[in-house]
Design an enzyme around this catalytic site. Structure first.
Site, short mmCIF file in Angstrom:
data_model
loop_
_atom_site.label_atom_id
_atom_site.label_comp_id
_atom_site.label_asym_id
_atom_site.label_seq_id
_atom_site.Cartn_x
_atom_site.Cartn_y
_atom_site.Cartn_z
N ASP A 24 -15.10 31.45 81.57
CA ASP A 24 -15.73 32.71 81.95
C ASP A 24 -14.73 33.80 82.31
O ASP A 24 -15.05 34.73 83.05
CB ASP A 24 -16.72 32.50 83.11
CG ASP A 24 -17.78 33.60 83.15
OD1 ASP A 24 -18.09 34.16 82.07
OD2 ASP A 24 -18.28 33.91 84.25
N LYS A 27 -12.38 35.05 77.28
CA LYS A 27 -11.61 34.76 76.07
C LYS A 27 -12.40 35.12 74.83
O LYS A 27 -11.91 35.80 73.92
CB LYS A 27 -11.22 33.27 76.04
CG LYS A 27 -10.28 32.84 77.15
CD LYS A 27 -9.80 31.41 77.00
CE LYS A 27 -10.92 30.41 77.14
NZ LYS A 27 -11.53 30.45 78.50
N THR A 28 -13.64 34.62 74.76
CA THR A 28 -14.46 34.86 73.56
C THR A 28 -14.79 36.33 73.39
O THR A 28 -14.75 36.87 72.27
CB THR A 28 -15.75 34.02 73.65
OG1 THR A 28 -15.39 32.64 73.74
CG2 THR A 28 -16.63 34.25 72.43
N HIS A 75 -13.67 25.40 79.96
CA HIS A 75 -14.24 24.49 80.95
C HIS A 75 -13.48 23.16 80.93
O HIS A 75 -13.13 22.65 79.86
CB HIS A 75 -15.72 24.24 80.65
CG HIS A 75 -16.48 23.66 81.80
ND1 HIS A 75 -16.35 22.35 82.17
CD2 HIS A 75 -17.37 24.22 82.67
CE1 HIS A 75 -17.13 22.10 83.21
NE2 HIS A 75 -17.76 23.22 83.54
#
Length: 651
Positions: A24, A27-28, A75
């Site tokens: 969170d 990155k994406t 994660h």
């Protein structure tokens, strides 16, 4: 493949950029803002907004560089997927959110990048629009402290915001600038390897796999090996490259460092999985034992000890592994030592590959990593090989030759070294010749490489043993190859390689598997000459009724008749029919001609026929028939002999 353009990309470099960082931290979102592509492929990823697997996007930089971006999950539950994506990247983007700062996965991902020796990186502060200047300075200071002693210690820091577009142009420009300093990933002539990170079926094309080329090159139409490495028994299958696609374009070939999709002919999707490998045909072997240079991470909850269980991650491949330390009883945080990894599932690797180890029970986090030294490690006493393994850990590709030889009996073929190093025979031969010029090794004619000191020592001993043999037995053609090997206590391949070298130079002569000096002339000692003449006359007069060795010694009142008969046999004056039975050559030739004439009028010969024909007893008849069988004058059918179609002359 698909709807991609068939236009080949313009000549330019290809690089792979990977993300790293805590969950969170954006990155994406950053990748999507840079490329316009959402790297999340899975429906649940898009619905939950959490990346669980590696994703891919592409970016064309201003210089013409084609940049593939690998987005990895942040994660901790998906660290295995992260490791599958981070191997083989050229530039890492360490992502830290401005509103949260350094988090546990930031530290672990940075440690992984250090263990994998990713050479370049950029620290990217995301969500910069959510923090004031003071907080931004604090986060940057925290990251800078964290990166000390890592490849990112002096990396540029860029503030970005995917929402506002802040810093995106600067980030692209910085990536482009770094791309200019990235040289060839490996020689184009090196052996090809592509660790597979994704498998799917494309309608009309069949099975497609993707990955980043680790070394060498691959071409359309080429036949290569597919290693299936998901079980304890690996499988190798030949497959053909039907088509290649890189950066959304169809290409004829793909080089090291380039992300590529490979359309495979001759394999089903069900027979391929992430962690499998495409490689040059016949060039590699899987192994469940690998010698490595292992470094423990810091901090570490408890030291690594021999027999510690871990999970090995080697690019996209993983397997449970047992750690065997060489120089240490235990390895504390930050320490380094040669070690052996014993795997549950064999892997395919090459010298210099980087790897990461995760803990298993209780601590499923990064515990260490390092460099692969020997992918085909043998079972050995660890302490005996610690020094050459340490040298391998510090060596360059060319300088790895001598340590490899020290590890493996001090000699190896180029083919064996190629499988261990991943270097093509052509390039490896150049490396060996360079080292040979320095005097460290010798490259023999049959492509065997041997340490020079071992070559000179073995060569000297060969000549000493051969000379001593001639002095003791001048009536024999030479020492047998097997007897020489046993006396030298050297492996047969090394002996044969050096004998071939010495034979080519004329220093050694080999006939009928007997090794002699190149200057040796068959002869007798003076004290034996009189006995030689007496023995020869005795057997010439005996003709078809020769005495046994013992009978000859009794008749001549002499010892050493057996030695003289061996000499006469080497001089082709007598023929040994059985271990204790010799005939004069003229007697054997006369009998041979009689047999041929006999078969002109008879279809077969019995032992009784031979007794009548040669005037010999049954004691001599049976050995004679067996002798003529051996030289293929006759062949046995039941209790009789028949003539071969083309009877040879007596040798």
């Amino acid at each position: 493949m698909g709807t991609a353009s068939s236009r080949p990309p313009s000549p330019s470099r290809h690089i792979t950029v990977g993300t790293a960082g805590h969950i969170d931290h954006g990155k994406t979102e950053l990748v999507k803002a840079l490329t316009g592509t959402n790297p999340d492929r899975l429906k649940e990823e898009k619905e939950r907004g959490i990346t669980t697997d590696i994703g891919f996007a592409y970016l064309d930089l201003e210089s013409g560089t084609h940049c593939a971006i690998v987005d990895v999950p942040g994660h901790e539950d998906f660290i295995r997927n992260m490791l599958a994506g981070v191997g083989g990247i050229d530039v890492v983007l360490l992502i830290v959110a401005a509103d949260e700062g350094v988090k546990p996965q930031t530290r672990e991902h940075l440690d992984i990048c250090r263990l994998l020796e990713i050479p370049r990186g950029i620290i990217v502060i995301t969500k910069s629009d959510l923090a004031d200047k003071e907080l931004l300075h604090l986060v940057e200071s925290e990251v800078r402290d964290l990166s000390k002693g890592t490849p990112l210690e002096h990396a540029p820091i860029i503030r970005t915001s995917a929402r506002t577009g802040t810093g995106l142009a600067e980030l692209k420009s910085t990536i482009d600038e770094m791309a200019r300093d990235i040289g060839p990933h490996s020689s184009a002539s090196d052996l090809f390897r592509l660790p597979i990170d994704r498998v799917f079926v494309m309608q009309g094309f069949g099975t497609v796999v993707t990955g980043t080329v680790a070394s060498g090159r691959v071409r359309t139409g080429e036949e290569i090996d597919l290693f299936s490495l998901q079980d304890s028994t690996p499988r190798r299958a030949p497959v053909r490259v039907r088509a290649l696609q890189s950066h959304k374009n169809a290409v004829e070939e793909a080089l090291a460092g380039q992300r590529v999709a490979v359309n495979l002919q001759g394999i089903r999707k069900e027979d391929v999985a992430r962690g499998d490998l495409l490689a040059t045909s016949g060039a590699f072997e899987p192994s469940a034992r690998m010698d490595v240079l292992l470094q423990a991470t810091s901090p570490l909850p408890h030291p690594i000890r021999t027999q510690t269980q871990a999970t090995l991650h080697l690019r996209t491949f993983f397997s449970n592994a047992r750690i065997l330390l060489h120089n240490h009883k235990e390895l504390a945080a930050g320490e380094e030592t040669p070690a052996t990894l014993v795997l549950d599932r064999p892997a395919v690797g090459a010298w210099g590959d980087r790897f990461v180890l995760l803990g298993t029970t209780g601590y499923q986090r990064t515990i260490g990593g390092g460099k692969l030294l020997d992918p085909l490690a043998a079972k050995r006493r660890y302490r005996d090989k610690a020094e050459p393994l340490s040298l391998l850990g510090r060596a360059s590709a060319a300088n790895s030759i001598a340590p490899f030889l020290s590890l493996h009996g001090r000699h190896r073929t180029l083919g064996d070294l190629s499988k261990r190093t991943g270097i093509s025979l052509t390039t490896l031969r150049e490396h060996v010749k360079a080292v040979q010029a320095d005097g460290a090794v010798v490259l023999l004619r049959n492509d065997t490489v041997v340490l020079r000191e071992i070559y000179e020592q073995t060569r000297k001993m060969i000549h000493e043993y051969v000379t001593a043999f001639h002095a003791d037995k001048p009536y024999e053609k030479g020492i047998s190859r097997e007897e020489l090997r046993q006396r030298l206590r050297v492996e047969e391949p090394l002996l044969n390689a050096i004998l071939e070298e010495e034979t080519a130079s004329g220093a050694i002569r080999i006939a009928e598997d007997r090794v002699a000096s190149g200057r040796f002339q068959l002869g007798t000692q003076k004290k034996d000459e009189d006995l030689r003449v007496r023995v020869l006359n005795l057997f010439m007069e005996a003709s078809s009724a020769p005495p046994s060795v013992k009978e000859a010694e009794d008749f001549l009142h002499a010892t050493g008749v057996s030695r003289i008969l061996q000499l006469l046999e080497n001089q082709a004056q007598v023929v040994r029919v059985a271990p204790d039975l010799y005939f004069h050559r003229e007697a054997i030739e006369t009998l041979r001609l009689k047999l041929i004439r006999f078969f002109d009028t008879h279809p077969a010969m019995s032992p009784a026929d031979l007794k009548d024909l040669a005037g010999v007893t049954r004691k001599h008849a049976i050995p004679l028939l067996e002798y003529f069988d051996r030289i293929r004058l006759t062949r046995r059918e039941g209790n009789v002999r028949k003539l071969h179609s083309a009877p040879p002359k007596v040798k």
